[in-house]
Design a protein around this motif. Structure first.
Motif, PDB file in Angstrom:
ATOM      1  N   LEU A 148       0.828  -1.213   0.000  1.00  0.00           N
ATOM      2  CA  LEU A 148       0.000   0.000   0.000  1.00  0.00           C
ATOM      3  C   LEU A 148       0.863   1.264   0.000  1.00  0.00           C
ATOM      4  O   LEU A 148       0.576   2.220  -0.741  1.00  0.00           O
ATOM      5  CB  LEU A 148      -0.943   0.001   1.201  1.00  0.00           C
ATOM      6  N   VAL A 149       1.909   1.281   0.824  1.00  0.00           N
ATOM      7  CA  VAL A 149       2.810   2.447   0.855  1.00  0.00           C
ATOM      8  C   VAL A 149       3.499   2.603  -0.494  1.00  0.00           C
ATOM      9  O   VAL A 149       3.641   3.720  -1.005  1.00  0.00           O
ATOM     10  CB  VAL A 149       3.835   2.314   2.009  1.00  0.00           C
ATOM     11  N   GLY A 150       3.911   1.484  -1.098  1.00  0.00           N
ATOM     12  CA  GLY A 150       4.569   1.543  -2.408  1.00  0.00           C
ATOM     13  C   GLY A 150       3.648   2.086  -3.489  1.00  0.00           C
ATOM     14  O   GLY A 150       4.054   2.906  -4.314  1.00  0.00           O
ATOM     15  N   ILE A 151       2.408   1.646  -3.505  1.00  0.00           N
ATOM     16  CA  ILE A 151       1.444   2.140  -4.498  1.00  0.00           C
ATOM     17  C   ILE A 151       1.170   3.621  -4.289  1.00  0.00           C
ATOM     18  O   ILE A 151       1.154   4.404  -5.255  1.00  0.00           O
ATOM     19  CB  ILE A 151       0.138   1.323  -4.424  1.00  0.00           C
ATOM     20  N   PHE A 152       0.957   4.012  -3.040  1.00  0.00           N
ATOM     21  CA  PHE A 152       0.689   5.415  -2.724  1.00  0.00           C
ATOM     22  C   PHE A 152       1.878   6.294  -3.134  1.00  0.00           C
ATOM     23  O   PHE A 152       1.704   7.337  -3.784  1.00  0.00           O
ATOM     24  CB  PHE A 152       0.400   5.543  -1.217  1.00  0.00           C
ATOM     25  N   THR A 153       3.090   5.863  -2.799  1.00  0.00           N
ATOM     26  CA  THR A 153       4.292   6.640  -3.125  1.00  0.00           C
ATOM     27  C   THR A 153       4.506   6.710  -4.634  1.00  0.00           C
ATOM     28  O   THR A 153       4.821   7.775  -5.168  1.00  0.00           O
ATOM     29  CB  THR A 153       5.529   6.008  -2.447  1.00  0.00           C
ATOM     30  N   SER A 154       4.331   5.591  -5.312  1.00  0.00           N
ATOM     31  CA  SER A 154       4.528   5.614  -6.770  1.00  0.00           C
ATOM     32  C   SER A 154       3.489   6.501  -7.445  1.00  0.00           C
ATOM     33  O   SER A 154       3.775   7.132  -8.471  1.00  0.00           O
ATOM     34  CB  SER A 154       4.493   4.196  -7.338  1.00  0.00           C
ATOM     35  N   PHE A 189       2.273   9.320  -6.199  1.00  0.00           N
ATOM     36  CA  PHE A 189       2.771  10.694  -6.059  1.00  0.00           C
ATOM     37  C   PHE A 189       3.943  10.970  -6.994  1.00  0.00           C
ATOM     38  O   PHE A 189       3.997  12.012  -7.654  1.00  0.00           O
ATOM     39  CB  PHE A 189       3.196  10.965  -4.610  1.00  0.00           C
ATOM     40  N   VAL A 190       4.878  10.042  -7.045  1.00  0.00           N
ATOM     41  CA  VAL A 190       6.054  10.223  -7.913  1.00  0.00           C
ATOM     42  C   VAL A 190       5.614  10.316  -9.363  1.00  0.00           C
ATOM     43  O   VAL A 190       6.072  11.187 -10.108  1.00  0.00           O
ATOM     44  CB  VAL A 190       7.064   9.072  -7.691  1.00  0.00           C
ATOM     45  N   PHE A 191       4.730   9.433  -9.780  1.00  0.00           N
ATOM     46  CA  PHE A 191       4.231   9.451 -11.146  1.00  0.00           C
ATOM     47  C   PHE A 191       3.533  10.779 -11.454  1.00  0.00           C
ATOM     48  O   PHE A 191       3.694  11.345 -12.528  1.00  0.00           O
ATOM     49  CB  PHE A 191       3.247   8.285 -11.344  1.00  0.00           C
ATOM     50  N   GLY A 192       2.778  11.281 -10.491  1.00  0.00           N
ATOM     51  CA  GLY A 192       2.079  12.556 -10.679  1.00  0.00           C
ATOM     52  C   GLY A 192       3.026  13.733 -10.832  1.00  0.00           C
ATOM     53  O   GLY A 192       2.777  14.646 -11.619  1.00  0.00           O
ATOM     54  N   PHE A 193       4.115  13.746 -10.090  1.00  0.00           N
ATOM     55  CA  PHE A 193       5.062  14.854 -10.183  1.00  0.00           C
ATOM     56  C   PHE A 193       5.974  14.745 -11.397  1.00  0.00           C
ATOM     57  O   PHE A 193       6.377  15.755 -11.972  1.00  0.00           O
ATOM     58  CB  PHE A 193       5.904  14.960  -8.899  1.00  0.00           C
ATOM     59  N   ILE A 194       6.323  13.551 -11.815  1.00  0.00           N
ATOM     60  CA  ILE A 194       7.204  13.380 -12.973  1.00  0.00           C
ATOM     61  C   ILE A 194       6.476  13.749 -14.253  1.00  0.00           C
ATOM     62  O   ILE A 194       7.003  14.465 -15.107  1.00  0.00           O
ATOM     63  CB  ILE A 194       7.738  11.936 -13.036  1.00  0.00           C
ATOM     64  N   PHE A 195       5.273  13.243 -14.403  1.00  0.00           N
ATOM     65  CA  PHE A 195       4.508  13.483 -15.620  1.00  0.00           C
ATOM     66  C   PHE A 195       3.440  14.533 -15.351  1.00  0.00           C
ATOM     67  O   PHE A 195       2.348  14.221 -14.908  1.00  0.00           O
ATOM     68  CB  PHE A 195       3.851  12.177 -16.099  1.00  0.00           C
ATOM     69  N   LYS A 196       3.780  15.774 -15.649  1.00  0.00           N
ATOM     70  CA  LYS A 196       2.810  16.852 -15.471  1.00  0.00           C
ATOM     71  C   LYS A 196       2.130  17.079 -16.817  1.00  0.00           C
ATOM     72  O   LYS A 196       2.765  17.453 -17.789  1.00  0.00           O
ATOM     73  CB  LYS A 196       3.493  18.133 -14.996  1.00  0.00           C
ATOM     74  N   PHE A 197       0.844  16.827 -16.838  1.00  0.00           N
ATOM     75  CA  PHE A 197       0.090  16.998 -18.067  1.00  0.00           C
ATOM     76  C   PHE A 197      -0.481  18.414 -18.116  1.00  0.00           C
ATOM     77  O   PHE A 197      -1.033  18.895 -17.116  1.00  0.00           O
ATOM     78  CB  PHE A 197      -1.041  15.959 -18.134  1.00  0.00           C
ATOM     79  N   PRO A 198      -0.386  19.067 -19.270  1.00  0.00           N
ATOM     80  CA  PRO A 198      -0.832  20.460 -19.350  1.00  0.00           C
ATOM     81  C   PRO A 198      -2.338  20.649 -19.167  1.00  0.00           C
ATOM     82  O   PRO A 198      -2.784  21.698 -18.743  1.00  0.00           O
ATOM     83  CB  PRO A 198      -0.406  20.896 -20.759  1.00  0.00           C
ATOM     84  N   PHE A 199      -3.127  19.667 -19.472  1.00  0.00           N
ATOM     85  CA  PHE A 199      -4.573  19.837 -19.346  1.00  0.00           C
ATOM     86  C   PHE A 199      -5.092  19.442 -17.962  1.00  0.00           C
ATOM     87  O   PHE A 199      -6.269  19.513 -17.705  1.00  0.00           O
ATOM     88  CB  PHE A 199      -5.319  19.057 -20.440  1.00  0.00           C
TER      89      PHE A 199
END
Length: 189
Positions: free
Chosen positions: A14-20, A22-32
């Motif tokens: 659960l911690v790994g999924i939650f952390t990934s 957040f990381v995925f959200g910050f790495i890939f910032k979509f303009p829309f």
């Protein structure tokens, strides 16, 4: 290598999924997509209620699964005891020193034992072929008849010929194999 306890493993996942996430959200910032710096209290409550609901549903499902497993383990244990009793009985028969009352009691216990297994399987809602159970019950009856009806009894001791011993031995071996197959069916259910 030692395995992690189940709860600790779940926590790490659960911690790994939650952390990934957040990381995925910050790495890939979509303009829309826009991220607001404000958090509304209803969103937090909604997420908390969803997490709690998922937690309780998983607990209920785990509990019912654990109960089913415990029921199966009990029935498997009883089946193994029944099989062990058959092995011991076969040893006694092969020694050809059988007391009539002991044989009658053993055969009665075999009947009671299989009926107990059938009732436990019914309570545990374990699906096993009724045909297989019927064959086991007929085989128990046949062994009882072979040992008590057409035998020579001297001073309460059953005297069996070599051919009778061989036939009874084969029937008990068939019974052992059927009980073993029954145990496999219980495990597979």
């Amino acid at each position: 290598m030692k395995r992690l306890p189940h709860k600790l493993f779940e926590t790490f996942v659960l911690v790994g999924i939650f952390t990934s996430g957040f990381v995925f959200g910050f790495i890939f910032k979509f303009p829309f997509f826009t991220i607001s710096r404000e958090i509304e209290i209803m969103d937090i409550v909604s997420i908390a209620v969803t997490i709690l609901a998922l937690y309780f549903v998983s607990k209920v499902l785990d509990k019912s699964k654990d109960e089913k497993r415990m029921e199966k383990d009990l029935i498997i244990k009883r089946t193994e005891e029944y099989y062990d009793n058959l092995v011991e009985f076969k040893k006694k028969v092969s020694q050809n020193n059988l007391i009539y009352q002991d044989v009658a009691m053993q055969c009665k216990n075999m009947k009671i034992g299989i009926n107990l297994l059938v009732s436990l399987m019914g309570v545990g809602k374990i699906n096993v072929s009724t045909v297989k159970i019927g064959i086991i019950q007929k085989l128990i009856k046949k062994v009882l008849q072979l040992l008590t009806l057409r035998t020579n009894v001297v001073n309460s001791v059953i005297i069996l010929t070599t051919s009778e011993l061989r036939i009874i031995d084969m029937e008990i071996e068939k019974l052992k194999n059927l009980i073993l197959n029954l145990e496999f069916d219980i495990i597979r259910d």
